[in-house]
Scaffold this motif. Structure first.
Motif, PDB file in Angstrom:
ATOM      1  N   THR A   3     -21.126  -2.455   8.884  1.00 51.06           N
ATOM      2  CA  THR A   3     -19.859  -2.812   8.246  1.00 51.06           C
ATOM      3  C   THR A   3     -19.241  -1.525   7.710  1.00 51.06           C
ATOM      4  N   ILE A   4     -17.995  -1.279   8.061  1.00 46.75           N
ATOM      5  CA  ILE A   4     -17.309  -0.069   7.598  1.00 46.75           C
ATOM      6  C   ILE A   4     -16.006  -0.464   6.919  1.00 46.75           C
ATOM      7  N   TRP A   5     -15.861  -0.014   5.681  1.00 48.19           N
ATOM      8  CA  TRP A   5     -14.603  -0.164   4.954  1.00 48.19           C
ATOM      9  C   TRP A   5     -13.973   1.209   4.793  1.00 48.19           C
ATOM     10  N   LEU A   6     -12.737   1.330   5.221  1.00 50.52           N
ATOM     11  CA  LEU A   6     -11.961   2.534   4.971  1.00 50.52           C
ATOM     12  C   LEU A   6     -11.034   2.249   3.798  1.00 50.52           C
ATOM     13  N   LEU A   7     -11.285   2.908   2.691  1.00 49.17           N
ATOM     14  CA  LEU A   7     -10.467   2.726   1.493  1.00 49.17           C
ATOM     15  C   LEU A   7      -9.446   3.846   1.452  1.00 49.17           C
ATOM     16  N   LEU A   8      -8.185   3.509   1.514  1.00 50.15           N
ATOM     17  CA  LEU A   8      -7.106   4.493   1.539  1.00 50.15           C
ATOM     18  C   LEU A   8      -6.197   4.296   0.340  1.00 50.15           C
ATOM     19  N   ARG A   9      -5.986   5.366  -0.421  1.00 53.36           N
ATOM     20  CA  ARG A   9      -4.993   5.275  -1.492  1.00 53.36           C
ATOM     21  C   ARG A   9      -3.610   5.411  -0.876  1.00 53.36           C
ATOM     22  N   HIS A  10      -2.701   4.570  -1.327  1.00 53.40           N
ATOM     23  CA  HIS A  10      -1.327   4.551  -0.829  1.00 53.40           C
ATOM     24  C   HIS A  10      -0.672   5.934  -0.951  1.00 53.40           C
ATOM     25  N   GLY A  11       0.478   6.089  -0.326  1.00 57.11           N
ATOM     26  CA  GLY A  11       1.196   7.352  -0.354  1.00 57.11           C
ATOM     27  C   GLY A  11       1.842   7.644  -1.700  1.00 57.11           C
ATOM     28  N   LYS A  12       2.328   8.856  -1.823  1.00 63.85           N
ATOM     29  CA  LYS A  12       2.940   9.346  -3.062  1.00 63.85           C
ATOM     30  C   LYS A  12       4.151   8.506  -3.455  1.00 63.85           C
ATOM     31  N   THR A  13       4.267   8.266  -4.753  1.00 64.88           N
ATOM     32  CA  THR A  13       5.448   7.603  -5.302  1.00 64.88           C
ATOM     33  C   THR A  13       6.311   8.646  -6.013  1.00 64.88           C
ATOM     34  N   ASP A  14       7.520   8.250  -6.369  1.00 62.69           N
ATOM     35  CA  ASP A  14       8.435   9.167  -7.061  1.00 62.69           C
ATOM     36  C   ASP A  14       8.106   9.139  -8.548  1.00 62.69           C
ATOM     37  N   ASN A  15       7.221  10.040  -8.978  1.00 69.56           N
ATOM     38  CA  ASN A  15       6.715   9.994 -10.348  1.00 69.56           C
ATOM     39  C   ASN A  15       6.430  11.407 -10.871  1.00 69.56           C
ATOM     40  N   PRO A  16       7.442  12.273 -10.933  1.00 73.02           N
ATOM     41  CA  PRO A  16       7.195  13.658 -11.356  1.00 73.02           C
ATOM     42  C   PRO A  16       6.737  13.784 -12.801  1.00 73.02           C
ATOM     43  N   GLU A  17       7.045  12.791 -13.631  1.00 76.09           N
ATOM     44  CA  GLU A  17       6.651  12.864 -15.045  1.00 76.09           C
ATOM     45  C   GLU A  17       5.282  12.250 -15.305  1.00 76.09           C
ATOM     46  N   ALA A  50      -9.180  -5.588  10.800  1.00 77.26           N
ATOM     47  CA  ALA A  50      -8.256  -6.199   9.839  1.00 77.26           C
ATOM     48  C   ALA A  50      -7.781  -5.134   8.853  1.00 77.26           C
ATOM     49  N   ILE A  51      -6.648  -5.409   8.232  1.00 78.30           N
ATOM     50  CA  ILE A  51      -6.065  -4.527   7.214  1.00 78.30           C
ATOM     51  C   ILE A  51      -5.704  -5.373   6.011  1.00 78.30           C
ATOM     52  N   ALA A  52      -6.143  -4.928   4.830  1.00 77.16           N
ATOM     53  CA  ALA A  52      -5.821  -5.612   3.576  1.00 77.16           C
ATOM     54  C   ALA A  52      -5.095  -4.647   2.656  1.00 77.16           C
ATOM     55  N   ARG A  58       4.288  -0.249  -2.845  1.00 79.11           N
ATOM     56  CA  ARG A  58       3.812   1.067  -2.413  1.00 79.11           C
ATOM     57  C   ARG A  58       2.580   0.960  -1.517  1.00 79.11           C
ATOM     58  N   ALA A  59       1.771  -0.064  -1.747  1.00 75.37           N
ATOM     59  CA  ALA A  59       0.595  -0.294  -0.898  1.00 75.37           C
ATOM     60  C   ALA A  59       0.986  -1.028   0.379  1.00 75.37           C
ATOM     61  N   ARG A  60       1.818  -2.047   0.265  1.00 76.29           N
ATOM     62  CA  ARG A  60       2.237  -2.804   1.448  1.00 76.29           C
ATOM     63  C   ARG A  60       2.948  -1.910   2.457  1.00 76.29           C
ATOM     64  N   ASP A  61       3.870  -1.087   1.961  1.00 79.08           N
ATOM     65  CA  ASP A  61       4.606  -0.214   2.873  1.00 79.08           C
ATOM     66  C   ASP A  61       3.690   0.834   3.501  1.00 79.08           C
ATOM     67  N   SER A  62       2.701   1.300   2.753  1.00 82.16           N
ATOM     68  CA  SER A  62       1.731   2.251   3.316  1.00 82.16           C
ATOM     69  C   SER A  62       0.924   1.599   4.429  1.00 82.16           C
ATOM     70  N   ALA A  63       0.531   0.356   4.223  1.00 83.21           N
ATOM     71  CA  ALA A  63      -0.320  -0.336   5.191  1.00 83.21           C
ATOM     72  C   ALA A  63       0.381  -0.555   6.527  1.00 83.21           C
ATOM     73  N   ARG A  64       1.687  -0.675   6.501  1.00 83.37           N
ATOM     74  CA  ARG A  64       2.410  -0.953   7.749  1.00 83.37           C
ATOM     75  C   ARG A  64       2.279   0.178   8.762  1.00 83.37           C
ATOM     76  N   TYR A  65       2.079   1.398   8.277  1.00 85.60           N
ATOM     77  CA  TYR A  65       1.933   2.528   9.208  1.00 85.60           C
ATOM     78  C   TYR A  65       0.679   2.381  10.076  1.00 85.60           C
ATOM     79  N   PHE A  66      -0.284   1.631   9.593  1.00 85.55           N
ATOM     80  CA  PHE A  66      -1.534   1.434  10.329  1.00 85.55           C
ATOM     81  C   PHE A  66      -1.526   0.114  11.098  1.00 85.55           C
ATOM     82  N   ALA A  67      -0.770  -0.857  10.594  1.00 82.37           N
ATOM     83  CA  ALA A  67      -0.761  -2.179  11.207  1.00 82.37           C
ATOM     84  C   ALA A  67       0.128  -2.246  12.441  1.00 82.37           C
ATOM     85  N   VAL A 148      -5.804  -0.675   2.069  1.00 85.37           N
ATOM     86  CA  VAL A 148      -4.791   0.257   1.568  1.00 85.37           C
ATOM     87  C   VAL A 148      -4.471  -0.167   0.139  1.00 85.37           C
ATOM     88  N   ILE A 149      -5.005   0.585  -0.817  1.00 89.22           N
ATOM     89  CA  ILE A 149      -5.003   0.094  -2.196  1.00 89.22           C
ATOM     90  C   ILE A 149      -4.672   1.213  -3.185  1.00 89.22           C
TER      91      ILE A 149
END
Length: 209
Positions: A3-17, A50-52, A58-67, A148-149
């Motif tokens: 069983t292999i789980w790939l845990l990916l943190r979503h992409g960068k958000t606009d948060n300079p502060e 499968a992709i969860a 920010r996570a949903r939009d990141s996941a679409r690049y893989f789905a 993608v979490i």
């Protein structure tokens, strides 16, 4: 098969502060979209069953690049949300020091134990993530799946997988676009953890105690 789980943190958000964004639904920054394109290219040869993802944009939009290239549906779960910062959502740490000084001190002294006012603590995140993880493991045993979490969700999963103390998960750097590969050879075997930071091209072993 493992069983292999790939845990990916979503992409960068606009948060300079460096504001506290947990349940606040902030979108990906254009740089975050580019990050996800690169991560998707890096994993293009990986066969996913499968992709969860969490229900935050920010996570949903990141996941679409893989789905999309795989014609897979993205399975969305509120249980996979980031920690709820409650009343300090959207604040900088300086704001927290000014308006919630006790919380700020507790956060520095024991970040794995602090409960955010009106929000969650790490134990609350574990309480919603672990039942989800057990169900996902049952449904996708001996297959490779992508989650993608968020960094907080990833740490809750790492603590569940290894049984380490919660504070030990804070020793693992988890940046935008970083990937953790978690492998279990059979149901009762220990999880083997490897990390591939964003920009790297290979996984290296991770040890948690």
């Amino acid at each position: 098969m493992p069983t292999i789980w790939l845990l990916l943190r979503h992409g960068k958000t606009d948060n300079p502060e460096q504001r506290c964004y947990g349940w606040r639904d902030v979108p990906l920054h254009p740089d975050g979209q580019a990050q996800m394109q690169q991560c998707a290219a890096k994993l293009q040869a990986v066969r996913l069953a499968a992709i969860a993802t969490s229900d935050l944009v920010r996570a949903r939009d990141s996941a679409r690049y893989f789905a999309l290239p795989r014609s897979l549906d993205v399975q969305v779960f509120a249980a996979l949300r980031e920690i709820d910062f409650g009343q300090i959502e959207g604040l900088t740490f300086r704001d927290v020091e000014e308006h919630y000084p006790v919380t700020a001190r507790e956060w520095v002294a024991a970040p794995a134990a602090v409960r955010f006012p009106g929000g969650e603590c790490f134990a609350d995140v574990r309480a919603r993530v672990i039942p989800w993880a057990r169900n996902w493991l049952r449904d996708w045993e001996q297959q490779t799946t992508l989650l993608v979490i968020h960094s907080g969700t990833m740490r809750a999963l790492l603590q569940w997988m290894t049984g380490c103390e919660p504070h030990a998960t804070l020793m693992v750097k988890i940046g935008y676009g970083d990937i953790l590969r978690c492998t279990q050879e059979h149901l009762d075997a220990p999880w083997q953890l490897e990390a591939m930071p964003y920009g790297a091209t290979a996984f290296t072993s991770v040890a948690l105690e």
